[in-house]
Design an enzyme around this catalytic site. Structure first.
Site, PDB file in Angstrom:
ATOM      1  N   GLU A  64     -48.511 -46.168  45.158  1.00 47.51           N
ATOM      2  CA  GLU A  64     -48.367 -46.507  43.741  1.00 47.51           C
ATOM      3  C   GLU A  64     -46.913 -46.714  43.337  1.00 47.51           C
ATOM      4  O   GLU A  64     -46.596 -47.632  42.573  1.00 47.51           O
ATOM      5  CB  GLU A  64     -49.019 -45.440  42.858  1.00 47.51           C
ATOM      6  CG  GLU A  64     -50.548 -45.436  42.921  1.00 47.51           C
ATOM      7  CD  GLU A  64     -51.095 -44.704  44.140  1.00 47.51           C
ATOM      8  OE1 GLU A  64     -50.320 -44.003  44.817  1.00 47.51           O
ATOM      9  OE2 GLU A  64     -52.307 -44.824  44.411  1.00 47.51           O
ATOM     10  N   HIS A 132     -59.135 -37.630  38.208  1.00 42.08           N
ATOM     11  CA  HIS A 132     -59.514 -39.037  38.063  1.00 42.08           C
ATOM     12  C   HIS A 132     -60.048 -39.237  36.655  1.00 42.08           C
ATOM     13  O   HIS A 132     -61.015 -39.943  36.431  1.00 42.08           O
ATOM     14  CB  HIS A 132     -60.591 -39.437  39.077  1.00 42.08           C
ATOM     15  CG  HIS A 132     -60.087 -39.562  40.483  1.00 42.08           C
ATOM     16  ND1 HIS A 132     -59.492 -38.530  41.151  1.00 42.08           N
ATOM     17  CD2 HIS A 132     -60.087 -40.609  41.340  1.00 42.08           C
ATOM     18  CE1 HIS A 132     -59.155 -38.931  42.375  1.00 42.08           C
ATOM     19  NE2 HIS A 132     -59.504 -40.185  42.511  1.00 42.08           N
TER      20      HIS A 132
END
Lengths: 341, 322
Positions: A64, A132
């Site tokens: 990321e 998440h």
């Protein structure tokens, strides 16, 4: 002209494709994108785009920070990347790039360069436990240098995406997992219908402009993303009880449509803010503080914040249900304000 | 190119640029110690051959990313010392209009991304720059400068892996000055040479004498040409030594005296002067003239920067958005 009825995932896909056709500088960069037979990102937004755009869908390693920095580097060279992370939670892995590099590069250069990049990030407390599921807005709200948009309908999603690509500044788009309308194996349990009629042809939704989802006169409810839908349910409940609620969906957090909010507050004098994230230091706190500074003469009751508790998101369904504000909690907050004055 | 690259005019230019960096840094150091200059500084004395050798292998349209120690990279890539000095003084005429300061110097029109002062933070950006070159089929190269410390950051791994799998036109240049701030490299990594880390990415890694400007140039040119012709990235480790403090007022008590003495004797400018004089194509007069012209250039930069206007306080609110 025919309008089509699309969900957010489909509307975004169409918007991305149109922007890529319109401008050769636009490309997508993210994890699990552009793979034939793959998912099109975690929630199908870029599904199948590789057929038309091939290598302009840059599928990255699970990196990321790397992909965010790469999008920034390409943007510095005049490209217009649309980056995405699979879950907004993963932005923490990219936080140096987002907060130190993307947000500050133009300013540090004395305004001599520009960073025209979009970062898309799915949020929402959705049966996945704590990592998440986060609403990431509160982490970016105080960060100067990145615009933030939060579409709650497919029409806004496509229009805001196009504005974001064309904006010329870094724009972070939070998308809600329950609102995507993702289909097939990526269908989301408990999804809410956020689909819209999407007009043929080009249109944009301006960044920084909110919208009144439901007009009312006695209390203003401010909410984005999934909470904008819950707020509208709450307004229906309240209407049956004879309370007139106005629901504002700011659509953008940075810049924020203070004008729209203040006009509404001048009329109602009562404000409920709604957040799916913990109460401490969130958007509601920012709205309350600003209204106390600027609108104290109009407020007839305290600003009421409806928010998640100051804990991580839990997994087990009953706890999760307790955690996320629902229509009844929002309605109760409005009733409480009506009782005060 | 090799022949031309070794002609005396070329050599004198490299010598002069190294001297320019050294004198710029020494002047800045004193301005700083005198209390005339605001902020903090991380200086480049002793590492000049790295920036100069690498940038001599680049074209004007190639792009570099730099670090918290950027003055040498900026000068070597062609940023004028006037706008750098003005930036250090926080003047409106600085290369970043006073918004960047020492640690964020740069000018994209010269191929210098405003320096990234987070260790390793510039590497993914360089990868993205190289990605755009490849996507647009431009014959340009991105170079990421970093210190030894950056190779212990996660960003190093992500950036090199991505550049490797996509065969990007990038060169990753590690200036191993043997210390991360005050910590000796040997305390924080087990590999003998940082260049060995390249094998983790399936790319070439080379260790080069970073105080020999022509050796640096040769290695950089090979890596740059390889990158430009589609051969993918290279990890270049340049072994050098910082003969000044890590940052302001650092007396370098952690550098053993003997080691430091050896390093000072091996510093790149004196070494290159000896080599050039031994070769006999340039004389002491040539080198002296270069040093004098540098002195005048730096003094002019200081004088102008001191006269230049400060930004208005409320200029802090400008330059946020396009």
């Amino acid at each position: 002209m025919n309008a089509r009825h699309l969900g957010i995932a489909e509307a975004l896909r169409e918007g991305i494709a149109e922007e890529m056709r319109r401008d050769a500088r636009v490309f997508c960069i993210g994890e699990d994108i552009g793979i034939p037979g793959g998912w099109g990102g975690a929630f199908t937004v870029t599904l199948g785009l590789e057929k038309e755009f091939g290598e302009r869908l840059v599928n990255t390693p699970i990196s990321e920070a790397g992909l965010t920095g790469a999008a920034l580097g390409a943007a510095l060279m005049g490209m217009r990347p649309i980056a995405d992370v699979q879950y907004a939670d993963f932005l923490f892995c990219a936080m140096d790039q987002m907060a130190n590099q993307v947000a500050k590069m133009r300013y540090m250069s004395g305004g001599r360069l520009q960073v025209a990049m979009v970062m898309r990030a799915p949020v929402g407390v959705t049966g996945r436990g704590s990592q998440h599921a986060q609403m990431m807005e509160p982490y970016f709200l105080p960060l100067p240098g990145i615009k933030i948009v939060c579409p709650s309908t497919a029409y806004d999603a496509k229009g805001l995406l196009k504005s974001a690509v064309r904006d010329g500044n870094p724009v972070l788009m939070f998308e809600h997992k329950l609102l995507y309308g993702s289909k097939g194996p990526r269908t989301e349990t408990g999804a809410i219908d956020a689909s819209s009629d999407i007009p043929e042809g080009d249109y944009t939704v301006p960044i920084g402009k909110g919208v009144i989802r439901r007009a009312g006169s006695e209390v203003t409810i401010i909410a984005t993303l999934l909470m904008a839908h819950r707020a509208q349910e709450a307004a229906l409940i309240l209407e049956r009880e004879g309370i007139s609620a106005e629901v504002i969906d700011p659509r953008s957090l940075v810049p924020f449509d203070w004008e729209l909010v203040k006009e509404s507050v001048a009329k109602t004098g009562r404000v409920v803010t709604v957040e799916e994230s913990p109460r401490r230091g969130g958007l509601g706190a920012e709205i309350a503080a600003t209204l106390v500074e600027d609108m104290i003469d109009f407020l007839v009751a305290p600003v009421k914040r409806v928010a998640a508790p100051d804990t991580p998101a839990p997994f087990s369904p009953p706890m999760e249900k307790f955690y996320i504000p629902d229509a009844e909690r929002i309605a109760q907050a409005a009733r409480d304000l009506m009782e005060i004055s | 190119m090799t022949k031309q690259a070794r002609d005396p005019a070329w050599q004198l230019k490299q010598y002069r640029t190294m001297v320019l960096i050294r004198q710029f840094e020494e002047r800045v150091k004193y301005l700083f110690l005198e209390g005339v200059m605001p902020g903090t500084i991380h200086q480049y004395q002793g590492q000049e051959a790295c920036a100069v050798g690498v940038c001599a292998a680049l074209d004007a349209h190639d792009v570099i990313t730099s670090t918290h120690r950027p003055h040498g990279h900026c000068i070597a890539k062609g940023l004028d010392v006037g706008s750098m000095m003005a930036e250090l003084f926080g003047k409106a005429t600085g290369c970043c209009k006073g918004k960047g300061g020492s640690m964020h110097m740069g000018d994209l029109s010269k191929g210098i991304v405003p320096a990234v002062a987070i260790v390793g933070g510039g590497l993914p950006i360089a990868t993205g720059i190289a990605l755009s070159f490849k996507m647009n089929k431009e014959k340009r190269v991105a170079v990421a400068f970093m210190g030894d410390g950056a190779t212990n950051e996660g960003a190093f791994h992500e950036a090199l892996n991505m550049a490797s799998v996509w065969d990007l036109p990038a060169v990753f240049v590690v200036e191993n000055n043997m210390y991360g701030a005050s910590t000796p490299v040997k305390m924080v990594m087990k590999v003998e040479h940082i260049a060995q880390r390249a094998s983790a990415y399936g790319i070439e890694g080379r260790t080069v004498d970073g105080n020999d400007v022509e050796a640096v140039f040769d290695a950089a040119r090979e890596a740059v040409e390889k990158a430009r012709s589609g051969g993918g990235p290279t990890l270049l480790e340049l072994e050098t030594y910082r003969i000044t403090g890590h940052s302001r007022r650092d007396p370098c008590l952690y550098q053993p005296e003997e080691e430091r003495k050896r390093a000072v004797a091996n510093e790149p400018i004196g070494r290159y002067a000896k080599k050039l004089l031994a070769e006999g194509r340039l004389g002491e007069k040539d080198l002296e003239a270069a040093r004098e012209s540098v002195k005048a250039e730096v003094e002019a930069a200081v004088e102008k920067a001191q006269r230049d206007p400060l930004p208005r306080p409320e200029d802090a609110l400008e330059d946020m958005w396009v």
